[in-house]
Design a protein around this motif. Structure first.
Motif, mmCIF file in Angstrom:
data_model
loop_
_atom_site.group_PDB
_atom_site.id
_atom_site.type_symbol
_atom_site.label_atom_id
_atom_site.label_comp_id
_atom_site.label_asym_id
_atom_site.label_seq_id
_atom_site.Cartn_x
_atom_site.Cartn_y
_atom_site.Cartn_z
ATOM 1 N N ARG A 266 0.828 -1.199 0.000
ATOM 2 C CA ARG A 266 0.000 0.000 0.000
ATOM 3 C C ARG A 266 0.869 1.259 0.000
ATOM 4 O O ARG A 266 0.570 2.239 -0.693
ATOM 5 C CB ARG A 266 -0.946 -0.016 1.199
ATOM 6 N N GLU A 267 1.943 1.233 0.749
ATOM 7 C CA GLU A 267 2.840 2.384 0.790
ATOM 8 C C GLU A 267 3.468 2.622 -0.589
ATOM 9 O O GLU A 267 3.597 3.765 -1.042
ATOM 10 C CB GLU A 267 3.933 2.139 1.840
ATOM 11 N N ALA A 268 3.829 1.551 -1.281
ATOM 12 C CA ALA A 268 4.400 1.673 -2.621
ATOM 13 C C ALA A 268 3.363 2.212 -3.599
ATOM 14 O O ALA A 268 3.673 3.056 -4.451
ATOM 15 C CB ALA A 268 4.918 0.317 -3.079
ATOM 16 N N PHE A 269 2.136 1.732 -3.477
ATOM 17 C CA PHE A 269 1.058 2.189 -4.351
ATOM 18 C C PHE A 269 0.811 3.681 -4.158
ATOM 19 O O PHE A 269 0.685 4.438 -5.125
ATOM 20 C CB PHE A 269 -0.207 1.392 -4.043
ATOM 21 N N ASP A 270 0.740 4.117 -2.900
ATOM 22 C CA ASP A 270 0.521 5.534 -2.611
ATOM 23 C C ASP A 270 1.647 6.395 -3.185
ATOM 24 O O ASP A 270 1.407 7.483 -3.717
ATOM 25 C CB ASP A 270 0.425 5.761 -1.101
ATOM 26 N N CYS A 271 2.869 5.897 -3.089
ATOM 27 C CA CYS A 271 4.016 6.619 -3.648
ATOM 28 C C CYS A 271 3.863 6.776 -5.155
ATOM 29 O O CYS A 271 4.145 7.846 -5.709
ATOM 30 C CB CYS A 271 5.308 5.877 -3.324
ATOM 31 N N ALA A 272 3.413 5.720 -5.820
ATOM 32 C CA ALA A 272 3.231 5.777 -7.268
ATOM 33 C C ALA A 272 2.204 6.837 -7.655
ATOM 34 O O ALA A 272 2.396 7.579 -8.623
ATOM 35 C CB ALA A 272 2.798 4.409 -7.792
ATOM 36 N N VAL A 273 1.125 6.926 -6.889
ATOM 37 C CA VAL A 273 0.090 7.933 -7.170
ATOM 38 C C VAL A 273 0.665 9.333 -6.972
ATOM 39 O O VAL A 273 0.485 10.224 -7.814
ATOM 40 C CB VAL A 273 -1.140 7.721 -6.276
ATOM 41 N N ARG A 274 1.343 9.548 -5.836
ATOM 42 C CA ARG A 274 1.900 10.869 -5.557
ATOM 43 C C ARG A 274 2.909 11.283 -6.633
ATOM 44 O O ARG A 274 2.978 12.442 -7.034
ATOM 45 C CB ARG A 274 2.597 10.856 -4.185
#
Length: 295
Positions: A266-274
Motif C-alpha cells: 500500500r505504501e508503494a502504491f501511494d508513492c506511485a500515485v503521488r
C-alpha cells in the motif's frame, strides 16, 4: 487537448476487493483495471464471484475502466480455436459482468528471432479477436509487452496499421526494459491510442521506479498525447514497485528492484500515485473536482 483521468491496477495496493477500493478512494481514484482479487486472476473467478465484485465496486463508487485480462499471453503454436472458444469467451463475459467496454490484450508469445515467420498468423488471430469482441460491444486494446509480437515499436506499428478496430496501450517501462525508444513507442501507439499504462524504468539496472525517475519520458509522452488527442485518456497506474502477491503469476522470471524502500504494498502504491500527481503538476496540468487533469 486531452482530459486525463487516473485508473490503477489496485491489486498492487491490496489483495481483496475491499482493500483495493479503499486504496483507490483514499487516493482520489475512481477507476480500476481489475486483474487479481484475493490472488486469483480475474478470469479464474466464477460469474457469481464476478457479480459480487461488481456489486462491491459499484457500492464503493469504483468503475472498471478496462479489464486487465491476460488474453494473448498464449503460445503462437497453441490451439487458437480452443482458446477463442474458452478463455477468450470467458474474458468477454467477465468484461460484460464488470461493466466495461474495454479489455487489455497481448499479441501472443513469439520468440524474437521468429517474428517474420509468425507475422501473418499473429495478424489473423488479432483480426479474429477484434471481430468477435466487437460483436459483444467490447473494444480490444493491445499492450506492448516482453516476449510477444508487439514487444518493440515497429511491431506495434504493424499491428495497429493492419488490424482495424484494435487500439493500443502504451507502456513506457516495457519499452525501456527491452531497450526500445519510448518516443518511437508512442509514435506507433498514436496510430490508434487506447490509453496509457504508467510505470517507469531504468534499462541499465532493469529497475522499475516511480513516474519521472526513469527513462520512460512519461512527462514528454503525456504532453505528446495531449497535443495529438481530444477527449478522455486514461492513465492506468501499474507501479510494480514491490513484489505484490500476484506478480509471480504475471512474470515469474523478473525480479523487481527499486530505488525506494517500502514497508508494504500500500505504501508503494501511494508513492506511485503521488509521483504521477507531482509529474502532472510539474507539467502544468491541474486536477478538477471530477478527477480530470488538463491544461
Amino acid at each position: 487537448m486531452a482530459e486525463f483521468i487516473f485508473s490503477a491496477f489496485a491489486d498492487e495496493a491490496g489483495d481483496s476487493v475491499e482493500e483495493q477500493i479503499v486504496a483507490l478512494r483514499e487516493n482520489g481514484i475512481h477507476l480500476i483495471e481489475p486483474r487479481f482479487f484475493d490472488k486469483r486472476g480475474v478470469l479464474d473467478l466464477t460469474e457469481e464471484e464476478l457479480t459480487e465484485v461488481r456489486h462491491k465496486l459499484d457500492a464503493g463508487g469504483i468503475t472498471v475502466g478496462s479489464l486487465g485480462s491476460p488474453i494473448g499471453k498464449f503460445p503462437i503454436d497453441g490451439d487458437f480455436d480452443e482458446y477463442m472458444n474458452t478463455t477468450f469467451r470467458k474474458a468477454l463475459r467477465a468484461a460484460e459482468i464488470l461493466g466495461t467496454k474495454k479489455m487489455r490484450i497481448f499479441s501472443f508469445f513469439v520468440t524474437q528471432d521468429t517474428l517474420a515467420a509468425h507475422r501473418d498468423e499473429v495478424m489473423r488471430r488479432m483480426k479474429k479477436m477484434v471481430k468477435v469482441a466487437a460483436e459483444c460491444g467490447i473494444t480490444l486494446c493491445h499492450e506492448n509487452e516482453s516476449a510477444i509480437y508487439g514487444q518493440m515499436p515497429g511491431e506495434v506499428r504493424e499491428i495497429l496499421t493492419e488490424v482495424p478496430g484494435l487500439y493500443g496501450i502504451f507502456d513506457p517501462a516495457n519499452y525501456i526494459m527491452n531497450g526500445a525508444n519510448p518516443y518511437e513507442g508512442i509514435g506507433a501507439t498514436l496510430i490508434r491510442l487506447g490509453y496509457l499504462h504508467i510505470k517507469d524504468a531504468i534499462y541499465g539496472t532493469q529497475t522499475i521506479v516511480p513516474s519521472g525517475e526513469g527513462e520512460g519520458a512519461i512527462g514528454d509522452i503525456i504532453d505528446t498525447v495531449n497535443g495529438h488527442t481530444d477527449g478522455r485518456v486514461m492513465l492506468t497506474l501499474e507501479p510494480h514497485l514491490t513484489l505484490f502477491a500476484a506478480f509471480k503469476s504475471i512474470d515469474a522470471h523478473t525480479e523487481l528492484r527499486g530505488n525506494h524502500v517500502f514497508h508494504n504494498n500500500r505504501e508503494a502504491f501511494d508513492c506511485a500515485v503521488r509521483s504521477l500527481e507531482a509529474l502532472m503538476t510539474s507539467r502544468g496540468y491541474k486536477k478538477d473536482g471530477n478527477g480530470i487533469w488538463k491544461k
